[in-house]
Design a protein around this motif. Structure first.
Motif, PDB file in Angstrom:
ATOM      1  N   TYR A   1       0.813  -1.220   0.000  1.00  0.00           N
ATOM      2  CA  TYR A   1       0.000   0.000   0.000  1.00  0.00           C
ATOM      3  C   TYR A   1       0.846   1.270   0.000  1.00  0.00           C
ATOM      4  O   TYR A   1       0.316   2.369   0.213  1.00  0.00           O
ATOM      5  N   ALA A   2       2.148   1.164  -0.222  1.00  0.00           N
ATOM      6  CA  ALA A   2       3.034   2.334  -0.129  1.00  0.00           C
ATOM      7  C   ALA A   2       2.597   3.475  -1.044  1.00  0.00           C
ATOM      8  O   ALA A   2       2.627   4.650  -0.644  1.00  0.00           O
ATOM      9  N   GLU A   3       2.198   3.150  -2.275  1.00  0.00           N
ATOM     10  CA  GLU A   3       1.800   4.206  -3.216  1.00  0.00           C
ATOM     11  C   GLU A   3       0.555   4.938  -2.719  1.00  0.00           C
ATOM     12  O   GLU A   3       0.483   6.171  -2.771  1.00  0.00           O
ATOM     13  N   LEU A   4      -0.419   4.199  -2.241  1.00  0.00           N
ATOM     14  CA  LEU A   4      -1.640   4.830  -1.727  1.00  0.00           C
ATOM     15  C   LEU A   4      -1.342   5.637  -0.477  1.00  0.00           C
ATOM     16  O   LEU A   4      -1.851   6.750  -0.302  1.00  0.00           O
ATOM     17  N   MET A   5      -0.513   5.089   0.405  1.00  0.00           N
ATOM     18  CA  MET A   5      -0.205   5.769   1.665  1.00  0.00           C
ATOM     19  C   MET A   5       0.593   7.053   1.454  1.00  0.00           C
ATOM     20  O   MET A   5       0.630   7.917   2.330  1.00  0.00           O
ATOM     21  N   ALA A   6       1.213   7.187   0.294  1.00  0.00           N
ATOM     22  CA  ALA A   6       2.005   8.386  -0.007  1.00  0.00           C
ATOM     23  C   ALA A   6       1.180   9.472  -0.699  1.00  0.00           C
ATOM     24  O   ALA A   6       1.702  10.563  -0.962  1.00  0.00           O
ATOM     25  N   GLU A   7      -0.076   9.189  -0.985  1.00  0.00           N
ATOM     26  CA  GLU A   7      -0.909  10.178  -1.675  1.00  0.00           C
ATOM     27  C   GLU A   7      -1.132  11.420  -0.807  1.00  0.00           C
ATOM     28  O   GLU A   7      -1.576  11.305   0.343  1.00  0.00           O
ATOM     29  N   PRO A   8      -0.846  12.618  -1.339  1.00  0.00           N
ATOM     30  CA  PRO A   8      -1.027  13.855  -0.560  1.00  0.00           C
ATOM     31  C   PRO A   8      -2.443  14.037  -0.021  1.00  0.00           C
ATOM     32  O   PRO A   8      -2.630  14.594   1.067  1.00  0.00           O
ATOM     33  N   ALA A   9      -3.433  13.565  -0.754  1.00  0.00           N
ATOM     34  CA  ALA A   9      -4.827  13.734  -0.325  1.00  0.00           C
ATOM     35  C   ALA A   9      -5.105  13.035   0.996  1.00  0.00           C
ATOM     36  O   ALA A   9      -6.050  13.393   1.711  1.00  0.00           O
ATOM     37  N   LEU A  10      -4.273  12.025   1.333  1.00  0.00           N
ATOM     38  CA  LEU A  10      -4.492  11.258   2.565  1.00  0.00           C
ATOM     39  C   LEU A  10      -3.514  11.634   3.670  1.00  0.00           C
ATOM     40  O   LEU A  10      -3.437  10.940   4.688  1.00  0.00           O
ATOM     41  N   ALA A  11      -2.794  12.746   3.487  1.00  0.00           N
ATOM     42  CA  ALA A  11      -1.771  13.142   4.461  1.00  0.00           C
ATOM     43  C   ALA A  11      -2.350  13.405   5.844  1.00  0.00           C
ATOM     44  O   ALA A  11      -1.662  13.208   6.859  1.00  0.00           O
ATOM     45  N   ASN A  12      -3.600  13.834   5.897  1.00  0.00           N
ATOM     46  CA  ASN A  12      -4.234  14.132   7.189  1.00  0.00           C
ATOM     47  C   ASN A  12      -5.088  12.973   7.704  1.00  0.00           C
ATOM     48  O   ASN A  12      -5.914  13.155   8.605  1.00  0.00           O
ATOM     49  N   THR A  13      -4.895  11.813   7.133  1.00  0.00           N
ATOM     50  CA  THR A  13      -5.615  10.606   7.550  1.00  0.00           C
ATOM     51  C   THR A  13      -4.613   9.601   8.104  1.00  0.00           C
ATOM     52  O   THR A  13      -3.538   9.412   7.540  1.00  0.00           O
ATOM     53  N   ARG A  14      -4.935   8.983   9.219  1.00  0.00           N
ATOM     54  CA  ARG A  14      -4.060   7.935   9.765  1.00  0.00           C
ATOM     55  C   ARG A  14      -4.319   6.648   9.001  1.00  0.00           C
ATOM     56  O   ARG A  14      -5.448   6.177   8.927  1.00  0.00           O
ATOM     57  N   LEU A  15      -3.267   6.090   8.435  1.00  0.00           N
ATOM     58  CA  LEU A  15      -3.369   4.890   7.607  1.00  0.00           C
ATOM     59  C   LEU A  15      -2.575   3.763   8.255  1.00  0.00           C
ATOM     60  O   LEU A  15      -1.389   3.927   8.549  1.00  0.00           O
ATOM     61  N   VAL A  16      -3.214   2.636   8.470  1.00  0.00           N
ATOM     62  CA  VAL A  16      -2.556   1.476   9.068  1.00  0.00           C
ATOM     63  C   VAL A  16      -2.740   0.286   8.130  1.00  0.00           C
ATOM     64  O   VAL A  16      -3.857  -0.202   7.954  1.00  0.00           O
ATOM     65  N   ALA A  17      -1.643  -0.163   7.504  1.00  0.00           N
ATOM     66  CA  ALA A  17      -1.698  -1.322   6.622  1.00  0.00           C
ATOM     67  C   ALA A  17      -1.281  -2.556   7.411  1.00  0.00           C
ATOM     68  O   ALA A  17      -0.362  -2.500   8.230  1.00  0.00           O
ATOM     69  N   ALA A  18      -1.957  -3.671   7.167  1.00  0.00           N
ATOM     70  CA  ALA A  18      -1.720  -4.884   7.952  1.00  0.00           C
ATOM     71  C   ALA A  18      -1.608  -6.093   7.029  1.00  0.00           C
ATOM     72  O   ALA A  18      -2.534  -6.401   6.285  1.00  0.00           O
TER      73      ALA A  18
ATOM     74  N   PRO B   1      -3.263   5.080  -7.561  1.00  0.00           N
ATOM     75  CA  PRO B   1      -3.439   5.458  -6.150  1.00  0.00           C
ATOM     76  C   PRO B   1      -4.193   6.769  -5.946  1.00  0.00           C
ATOM     77  O   PRO B   1      -4.919   6.917  -4.957  1.00  0.00           O
ATOM     78  N   GLU B   2      -4.063   7.705  -6.881  1.00  0.00           N
ATOM     79  CA  GLU B   2      -4.757   8.995  -6.720  1.00  0.00           C
ATOM     80  C   GLU B   2      -6.271   8.802  -6.762  1.00  0.00           C
ATOM     81  O   GLU B   2      -7.004   9.367  -5.941  1.00  0.00           O
ATOM     82  N   GLN B   3      -6.736   7.976  -7.690  1.00  0.00           N
ATOM     83  CA  GLN B   3      -8.177   7.736  -7.778  1.00  0.00           C
ATOM     84  C   GLN B   3      -8.686   6.960  -6.563  1.00  0.00           C
ATOM     85  O   GLN B   3      -9.768   7.241  -6.044  1.00  0.00           O
ATOM     86  N   ILE B   4      -7.891   6.002  -6.104  1.00  0.00           N
ATOM     87  CA  ILE B   4      -8.296   5.229  -4.929  1.00  0.00           C
ATOM     88  C   ILE B   4      -8.307   6.115  -3.691  1.00  0.00           C
ATOM     89  O   ILE B   4      -9.194   6.006  -2.836  1.00  0.00           O
ATOM     90  N   ALA B   5      -7.347   7.036  -3.595  1.00  0.00           N
ATOM     91  CA  ALA B   5      -7.303   7.957  -2.456  1.00  0.00           C
ATOM     92  C   ALA B   5      -8.576   8.794  -2.379  1.00  0.00           C
ATOM     93  O   ALA B   5      -9.115   9.039  -1.292  1.00  0.00           O
TER      94      ALA B   5
END
Length: 268
Positions: free
Chosen positions: A32-49, A245-249
């Protein structure tokens, strides 16, 4: 004894929304590295498992999707997840979480299969051949997935990192996991109705080509479901979180907004 989950975290630790990310079969949390690096999600806590037993992690005693859903629901509670996002097999786990009422928040299902008809015929045949060929089919699937990594618009180093995660898989573990996955796909006669009846805001995301799809009946059921959003990504895409990743974000943000709305509506 329950297996330890391998977690990877990004975003703001004190964010208003927390999203649990469940990768596809054979993949690690790092997928999920590409999605987690999306600027749109910078203010969201993301936990990949990483799903236990995948990408070389310690396996569970029970590989069933139902058990993975139970374990993942415990992780969601532990990290305080408002939304769960799953890709491929991880999406199946997320679906089972809401269908079994073990998670009540919105879910985003990327490239999810609801039945065996949603998976390519060669995949079904390959898994069935495991009864004769043992762990060889799982090894072939891992090699096939590794060959598709070149589609990801990333550096050669990043592509090698993803391939290395795929190489970490233990064929025997994957054989058990894939067999249980197929059994789960065969378990319910009306999976789309079951998903709708969960009553949870759900985004079902597929590309036009490349990541499987839905049967005509499943699509009609979900398109008529009041809290389901059927999204089609244009073009040929295999690794949805990595290739687009941008569209998924943007879809994940919609889900977090819905989760906050639910929270406000539930407040006394």
């Amino acid at each position: 004894m329950e297996p330890e989950w391998e977690l990877r975290e990004a975003g703001a630790p004190d964010a208003e929304s927390t999203v649990l990310l469940l990768p596809g079969g054979m993949c690690s949390a790092g997928a999920y590295a590409e999605l987690m690096a999306e600027p749109a999600l910078a203010n969201t806590r993301l936990v990949a498992a990483t799903l236990p037993g995948h990408a070389g992690t310690p396996p569970p005693e029970d590989y069933s999707i139902e058990n993975y859903a139970r374990l993942a629901a415990e992780v969601a509670t532990k990290v305080g997840a408002d939304v769960v996002v799953g890709f491929s097999m991880g999406a199946s786990v997320a679906l089972e979480m809401v269908a079994s009422r073990s998670f009540a928040g919105p879910v985003v299902l990327l490239g999810v299969a609801l039945s065996t008809k949603d998976e390519p015929a060669f995949f079904r045949a390959l898994i069935r051949s495991g009864g004769v060929l043992g762990s060889l089919p799982a090894s072939l699937l891992a090699k096939g997935a590794a060959s598709m990594v070149k589609r990801i618009p990333a550096s050669a180093e990043r592509q090698d990192e993803i391939r290395e995660d795929l190489r970490k898989n233990v064929p025997q573990h994957m054989r058990h996991a894939l067999n249980e996955y197929v059994r789960w796909l065969q378990r319910n006669e009306r999976p789309a109705e079951r998903l709708c009846q969960a009553g949870v805001p759900t985004w079902i995301v597929h590309a036009e080509k490349g990541d499987g799809g839905l049967t005509a009946d499943e699509r009609r059921t979900l398109e008529s479901c009041p809290h389901a959003h059927v999204v089609t990504i244009p073009g040929h895409v295999f690794f949805l979180p990595n290739e687009v990743p941008e569209q998924i974000a943007g879809i994940v943000l919609e889900a977090t907004h819905q989760a906050r709305h639910q929270s406000v509506s539930a407040s006394p």
